[in-house]
Design a protein around this motif. Structure first.
Motif, PDB file in Angstrom:
ATOM      1  N   ASN A   1       0.821  -1.211   0.000  1.00 55.01           N
ATOM      2  CA  ASN A   1       0.000   0.000   0.000  1.00 55.01           C
ATOM      3  C   ASN A   1       0.852   1.256   0.000  1.00 55.01           C
ATOM      4  O   ASN A   1       0.545   2.248  -0.666  1.00 55.01           O
ATOM      5  CB  ASN A   1      -0.928   0.000   1.221  1.00 55.01           C
ATOM      6  N   ASN A   2       1.929   1.215   0.778  1.00 57.71           N
ATOM      7  CA  ASN A   2       2.838   2.371   0.811  1.00 57.71           C
ATOM      8  C   ASN A   2       3.432   2.634  -0.568  1.00 57.71           C
ATOM      9  O   ASN A   2       3.560   3.783  -1.008  1.00 57.71           O
ATOM     10  CB  ASN A   2       3.946   2.140   1.835  1.00 57.71           C
TER      11      ASN A   2
ATOM     12  N   GLN B   1       0.811   4.184  -2.829  1.00 56.54           N
ATOM     13  CA  GLN B   1       0.619   5.597  -2.507  1.00 56.54           C
ATOM     14  C   GLN B   1       1.789   6.433  -3.003  1.00 56.54           C
ATOM     15  O   GLN B   1       1.623   7.580  -3.421  1.00 56.54           O
ATOM     16  CB  GLN B   1       0.450   5.760  -0.984  1.00 56.54           C
TER      17      GLN B   1
ATOM     18  N   ALA C   1      -7.741  12.756   3.140  1.00 62.23           N
ATOM     19  CA  ALA C   1      -6.633  11.801   3.307  1.00 62.23           C
ATOM     20  C   ALA C   1      -6.748  11.080   4.644  1.00 62.23           C
ATOM     21  O   ALA C   1      -6.460   9.878   4.753  1.00 62.23           O
ATOM     22  CB  ALA C   1      -5.305  12.536   3.202  1.00 62.23           C
TER      23      ALA C   1
ATOM     24  N   ALA D   1      -4.111   3.578  -9.979  1.00 61.01           N
ATOM     25  CA  ALA D   1      -4.100   2.807  -8.737  1.00 61.01           C
ATOM     26  C   ALA D   1      -5.213   1.779  -8.701  1.00 61.01           C
ATOM     27  O   ALA D   1      -5.024   0.663  -8.208  1.00 61.01           O
ATOM     28  CB  ALA D   1      -4.206   3.750  -7.546  1.00 61.01           C
TER      29      ALA D   1
ATOM     30  N   LYS E   1       1.148   9.791  -5.605  1.00 55.58           N
ATOM     31  CA  LYS E   1       1.484  11.169  -5.255  1.00 55.58           C
ATOM     32  C   LYS E   1       1.992  11.959  -6.460  1.00 55.58           C
ATOM     33  O   LYS E   1       2.043  13.186  -6.433  1.00 55.58           O
ATOM     34  CB  LYS E   1       2.545  11.187  -4.152  1.00 55.58           C
TER      35      LYS E   1
END
Length: 739
Positions: free
Chosen positions: A119-120, A123, A570, A279, A127
């Motif tokens: 998930n990191n 993300q 967020a 995503a 960005k």
């Protein structure tokens, strides 16, 4: 008698004086004729010179017109290339995007895979979206404004669109450091065949959320071309509904008549969405275009097509010999820059030639003007000399006529004088004799007077004949003069031909000298062009630095504003993600357990089917043959995959899926000493899973905090491993445009 003598003397003096006048008039006429001849010669020479200058001027004018046309055409070519350069569409990856995309993709093969870390990484890619969308903007190109029928795109239009797609892909792959793609007629044919197969199956991916794998496989069989992946833009309403459809807010016109520019805008919009906002498709489109997956062919080609639902197809195929044949040369900045340099060189050469032709034309026109002035002067001089010659001729004729009259008078008076003398001499004769003589003389006088009248008439006729003869003589003289002029023209032409012969003999020397001058001019031009290129490169670098600084400031301000606006959203997304993470970790543990159980089940099945048992501390089959790769550990046997089989225990582990999509383990005991998995079918389905549309994905996250499901069957499980396999091995998903 004295009177007659005096009369004769006066007549003689008058005749002599008039003869002098005639002689003077004849000399004046001769001089006037000579002057007229010279004036005619000068006029002829001036006319020939003017005609020669006119021919040179006409030739120079034609050459200048040709040079002007050549410069105009060359300038138009330079302008067209400049327009393409100014409006060349590029894709620029934000700094860091490449490494994060590769890290995300590679992490799926990590033995210590962790959902939170995945998930990191996802993300970390997301960005870049706003920055990439901001710095990558479509540029309209006026040369692409031609209208086409999107329901019947011809091969030329499809080839141009496919080359545009390949150009965008290769820009990305160049920055990623991966293999480039090609564009070719065979790749175009494959993409078009895929769309036709979709149409035949009446398959609208925007409705069913899936690719038509049958259409892809059929195209492979039909054309003997293997496909590696397909990205799609779901744009079925884009040309039939009048509202904003593109990411940048552009409204495309409705109907099937669109410009090539609009179609390229649509492709560009698909491309940046798939690269930077992917995503919800596990970044499958992005990795597909970037060429970083391990399953892509070393050589790939891409084709573009539209199906009848106006969904866009981007089909990647293996570039075998058939596909590589007659591949296109793709447009690029470097190629356009080189074309511009060549076009500018050509323009410079034509401008130099134009300047030379302009000077030659100016010189020729000036020379023609001077020749015309000389000719006018010569023509006026001929007019003056012709009038003078005519006046001299008239004077001579008058003088000759007067002389003839005086000569006639003199002859008559001389006859009278002679007659008077005869009469005077006869005065001394006898009167009768004198009378007879007088009578005779009178008769003779009458006779002589008659003869004199006849003679006078003959003299008048003779004078007229003399005048006619003089006129005829003048005409014959003019013929002679004309013949002399023709002879001079022929002589002049002979001299000109001799001069031309001399020029031709000297041509090699002149050519050598001209070549040396051209070489010197070309070297000077090359030096000047090199200096220009250096200066232009410096100017371009400075412009890019200024533009980059302004863009970075604008991006930073925009990012700050958006960060503030999205902070609350967020936080909410983080809470939801944390909840989803907890559930995924549970599913991951269970998936790992299922995988281990599957390996163990396979080993137990093999042992059971073949009667594996222990003899002399070795694993043998039912026939007593040693089994290669199997070992004995205590009272158990171990498979080559390290699965331990315990023939003394009979345990079955099953898994099922509840109505919430949660995996629940189950345990039961069987009598056949073999473990089985009841949910095998559900587990296998993850290998052919497809990807949801963006709207379905977002709605599902809000409703149950689960990963996106790819089927309407509540018992189907999409594990993290399944997402990766579906993305890389299957169809690479879709991107559905947001309106």
């Amino acid at each position: 008698m004295n009177k007659a003598n005096q009369k004769v003397a006066d007549d003689t003096t008058a005749v002599n004086n008039k003869q002098t006048d005639v002689n003077n008039a004849a000399e004046a006429k001769k001089n006037a004729d000579e002057a007229l001849k010279n004036a005619n010669d000068a006029q002829t020479s001036a006319q020939k010179n003017k005609d020669a200058k006119q021919a040179i001027a006409d030739e120079a004018s034609v050459a200048l017109a040709d040079a002007n046309t050549a410069v105009k055409d060359a300038q138009a070519k330079v302008d067209a290339i400049n327009d393409k350069l100014a409006n060349f569409n590029t894709i620029t990856l934000p700094a860091g995007y490449k490494d994060d995309l590769i890290a995300y993709y590679n992490y799926f093969g990590n033995s210590s895979y962790n959902q939170a870390e995945a998930n990191n990484l996802a993300q970390a890619l997301l960005k870049y979206r706003d920055q990439a969308m901001s710095q990558n903007k479509f540029k309209n190109n006026s040369s692409d404004d031609r209208v086409v029928d999107i329901d019947n795109l011809n091969s030329t239009d499809r080839a141009e669109l496919s080359q545009f797609v390949a150009s965008l892909i290769n820009q990305v792959r160049t920055q990623m450091g991966t293999n480039l793609v090609i564009s070719s007629p065979a790749a175009d044919d494959y993409a078009e065949q895929v769309s036709q197969n979709y149409n035949k199956d009446n398959w609208n991916s925007a409705d069913n959320g899936k690719h038509d794998q049958s259409a892809l496989n059929s195209a492979t069989d039909q054309l003997n071309i293997s496909w590696n992946g397909e990205n799609m833009g779901l744009d079925q309403s884009i040309f039939t509904t009048d509202y904003t459809v593109l990411t940048d807010g552009t409204k495309l016109p409705t109907g099937n008549e669109q410009t090539i520019n609009d179609l390229k805008h649509l492709i560009y919009d698909d491309f940046i969405s798939m690269m930077f906002d992917d995503a919800d498709s596990a970044w499958g489109h992005a990795t597909n275009f970037a060429g970083i997956d391990n399953f892509a062919a070393e050589k790939q080609a891409v084709g573009f097509s539209l199906d009848k639902f106006y969904n866009t197809h981007y089909d990647l195929v293996e570039a075998n010999q058939k596909v590589e044949e007659n591949s296109y040369t793709l447009p690029s900045i470097n190629a356009l820059t080189q074309k511009l340099a060549d076009a500018k060189d050509d323009l410079s050469i034509k401008q130099t030639d134009q300047a030379s032709k302009q000077k030659a034309n100016d010189d020729a026109q000036n020379a023609l003007s001077s020749a015309n002035q000389v000719l006018v002067v010569a023509q006026n001089d001929v007019k003056d000399k012709t009038a003078a010659a005519q006046k001299a001729n008239d004077s001579l004729t008058t003088a000759q006529n007067n002389l003839a009259t005086l000569q006639s008078q003199l002859s008559a008076d001389q006859a009278n004088q002679k007659q008077a003398k005869t009469i005077f001499d006869s005065f001394d004769a006898d009167l009768a004799t004198k009378q007879a003589t007088l009578q005779k003389a009178t008769d003779s006088l009458k006779a002589e007077q008659g003869r004199l009248a006849i003679a006078q008439a003959d003299l008048d006729n003779a004078n007229k004949a003399l005048s006619d003869a003089n006129n005829n003589l003048a005409q014959k003289k003019q013929v002679v003069e004309n013949d002399k002029e023709a002879l001079k023209v022929d002589n002049d032409k002979l001299v000109q031909l001799q001069n031309n012969l001399s020029d031709l003999q000297n041509a090699p020397k002149l050519l050598t000298a001209a070549k040396e001058q051209v070489a010197t001019a070309q070297k000077d031009l090359a030096d000047a062009q090199e200096a220009y290129n250096v200066a232009n490169d410096k100017l371009t670098s400075l412009k890019q630095t200024v533009a980059g600084t302004a863009t970075n400031v604008s991006k930073a301000q925009q990012a700050l504003a958006e960060a503030k606006n999205n902070e609350d959203a967020a936080k909410e997304a983080l809470n939801q993600a944390q909840q989803a993470l907890t559930e995924l970790q549970q599913k991951e543990a269970l998936a790992k357990q299922v995988a281990e159980e599957q390996a163990k089940l396979a080993a137990e099945k093999e042992a059971k089917d073949n009667g594996y048992h222990i003899e002399n501390n070795q694993v043998v089959d039912a026939k007593g043959n040693s089994v290669n790769g199997w070992t004995v550990k205590g009272n158990q046997i171990v498979s080559p995959t390290n699965a331990t089989v315990d023939p003394a225990v009979s345990v079955t582990t099953n898994v099922s899926v509840d109505s919430k999509g949660q995996v629940q383990p189950q345990t039961s005991v069987t009598a056949n000493s073999v473990k089985t998995v009841a949910a095998t079918e559900s587990v296998n389905t993850v290998l052919v899973a497809t990807v949801q549309t963006r709207e379905q994905y977002k709605q599902q996250l809000k409703s149950n905090n689960q990963l996106p499901q790819t089927s309407n069957d509540n018992n189907a499980i999409l594990s993290l491993t399944g997402v990766a396999l579906a993305t890389m091995l299957s169809l690479f998903g879709f991107k559905k445009r947001e309106y």
